[in-house]
Design a protein around this motif. Structure first.
Motif, short mmCIF file in Angstrom:
data_model
loop_
_atom_site.label_atom_id
_atom_site.label_comp_id
_atom_site.label_asym_id
_atom_site.label_seq_id
_atom_site.Cartn_x
_atom_site.Cartn_y
_atom_site.Cartn_z
N ARG A 151 50.60 67.86 34.01
CA ARG A 151 51.97 67.36 34.05
C ARG A 151 52.88 68.50 34.48
NH1 ARG A 151 49.28 63.63 33.76
NH2 ARG A 151 49.35 61.84 32.35
N ASN B 169 45.80 64.13 27.70
CA ASN B 169 46.08 63.28 28.86
C ASN B 169 44.82 62.73 29.52
OD1 ASN B 169 48.85 63.67 28.60
ND2 ASN B 169 48.88 65.45 29.97
N LEU C 39 47.63 64.82 38.42
CA LEU C 39 48.15 63.97 37.35
C LEU C 39 47.01 63.17 36.70
CD1 LEU C 39 51.43 62.61 39.01
CD2 LEU C 39 51.25 64.32 37.18
#
Length: 480
Positions: free
Chosen positions: A229, A250, A224
């Motif tokens: 994800r 991310n 993560l």
């Protein structure tokens, strides 16, 4: 708190760079000369006496020793013992005059105390963890506290904290290493092939993922932090399936994954420091507190019993399945492992005659017995009869014992000697690097303290010659 974790990694990285730098050398010599000299064996230098620096320190300590205290009659050991006796008398008097309605309250409070057998030399083995707090707790309690502490830091610093969770909250070292290498491979593939989609998603039913990554605590948190994800996608067979999918948005940059790879490979478990569990005992107390608690053993009583049971069952099962010829063959193979046999002859009066074993056989048995223990209890007896007690790992060196005693002495910079029960004089020069197992100090030993002969005359002429331990240490004398 997250700053603590960052500093932890910075220190590890600095230590690693220092080790990789190799041995040092003088500015006036070439590196080739220094490397050649580093290969040569360094002869062991034995001190013939105290160095000039040590002599100066000893002289200064002796000068302080000669200075009389405000109360010349004050004796730390005697004062502590008298205070102990006085306290006991006051407690007895208080018990006799106490009203009956207060008795149930005291009994209730005693029920909450840890029940430790009176013959135990220590209540257990305790540890410290400076990274988290200054508490002193058993290992199992620290494991729970470390896990709680790390999970609390995930929101602030997910990547580095996940690395520490992987190292500190799992037990199987081989599985941890395999998981780390698998995670690093995932991230390296993304860095090397940033445009290839197949490296940006991980099928969660994949055998490698299920066996190497998913069972390891902290591994999913690391993914993560790396920008993955969990999503539901169609697999090659057209069936919905769970994947871990990497998204560039991310993470700050793909290059930031390099930092995570470095952290994964350099991370180490959060280490606990063994607490000495210092105790000061009177001779009568030491004589009755000899048993060691289960925490000192390498295996618990339940584990030893289970191991013996499994071994017995395995033997019984194997004997049922084997023929007589196979059993005899195994017996002969087992007997050929030995060079000597122990013969006992029992006479009609019940006396046993036993042949002597070789020294090597006795030492082998001693070492086997000592390896049953993880910790050792060391007591140091002073000339006034007081004993200083501390807990040590069986793999610690004698120097740690020497420093432990030095730290608690009223005049710690004066030279002293510790003698084993066999009369061997332990010195830092000859025994400093030897482990407690090497010195046969496991599982418990009483060492005798004496001042170095070079200062004995000055000590005997001092008004404080009977003072050994610091006053604050003497206050640790237990209630009888």
């Amino acid at each position: 708190m997250a700053d603590k974790i960052k500093k932890f990694f910075q220190k590890k990285k600095a230590d690693a760079k220092f080790k990789l730098a190799g041995p040092g050398h003088k500015l006036t010599e070439s590196t080739s000369q220094s490397s050649e000299s580093s290969r040569k064996e360094v002869p062991v230098v034995r001190r013939s006496g105290l160095s000039q620096e040590s002599k100066v320190a000893a002289e200064a300590a002796l000068a302080r020793l000669q200075q009389k205290r405000d109360n010349p009659a004050f004796n730390t050991s005697l004062a502590a013992i008298k205070a102990q006796v006085r306290k006991e008398l006051e407690n007895e008097k208080a018990c006799a005059t106490e009203s009956t309605h207060t008795i149930p309250e005291r009994k209730k409070s005693v029920d909450h105390e840890v029940d430790v057998p009176k013959n135990y030399a220590a209540s257990g083995v305790f540890f410290k963890c400076p990274l988290i707090s200054n508490e002193i707790l058993p290992r199992e309690e620290w494991k729970r506290n470390i896990k709680s502490f790390l999970y609390e830091q995930l929101e602030e610093e997910r990547g580095l904290t996940a690395c520490l969770i992987i190292q500190s909250c799992n037990n199987n070292r081989e599985k941890i290493d395999t998981c780390v290498e698998t995670l690093c491979k995932y991230l390296e593939n993304i860095i090397t092939y940033p445009e290839q989609e197949k490296y940006q998603k991980i099928r969660m039913s994949n055998r490698a993922f299920c066996e190497r990554v998913q069972p390891i605590e902290g591994a999913l948190e690391l993914l993560l932090a790396a920008g993955f994800r969990e999503e539901t996608l169609l697999n090659p067979e057209g069936v919905d399936e769970q994947y871990m999918v990497f998204k560039k948005e991310n993470v700050p940059s793909v290059e930031s994954l390099t930092t995570l790879i470095d952290a994964l490979r350099s991370a180490e478990p959060i280490q606990l420091e063994l607490d000495r569990n210092v105790q000061v005992l009177l001779p009568s107390q030491a004589a009755h507190q000899l048993a060691l608690p289960p925490a000192f053993y390498a295996l618990s009583a339940e584990e030893l019993k289970r191991e013996q049971l499994l071994r017995t069952e395995a033997i019984e099962k194997s004997q049922m399945l084997r023929t007589r010829a196979m059993r005899e063959k195994d017996e002969l193979r087992e007997m050929r492992r030995y060079k000597f046999a122990l013969i006992r002859v029992r006479f009609p009066d019940g006396i046993l005659l036993q042949m002597l074993r070789t020294r090597a056989m006795r030492e082998k048995d001693e070492l086997r017995e000592m390896r049953r223990y993880k910790f050792a209890l060391i007591r140091v007896r002073f000339p006034d009869g007081i004993l200083l007690q501390g807990t040590f790992s069986v793999y610690e060196r004698y120097n740690e014992i020497h420093e432990f005693v030095q730290e608690h002495l009223e005049h710690g910079d004066l030279p002293f000697i510790l003698n084993t029960p066999t009369g061997h004089k332990l010195t830092s020069d000859e025994d400093g690097s030897k482990s407690l197992i090497d010195l046969r100090l496991v599982p418990a030993t009483v060492l005798t303290f004496s001042w170095d002969p070079s200062i004995l005359e000055e000590i005997n002429n001092s008004p404080n010659k009977d003072v050994y331990l610091k006053p604050e240490v003497m206050m640790l004398v237990k209630e009888i």
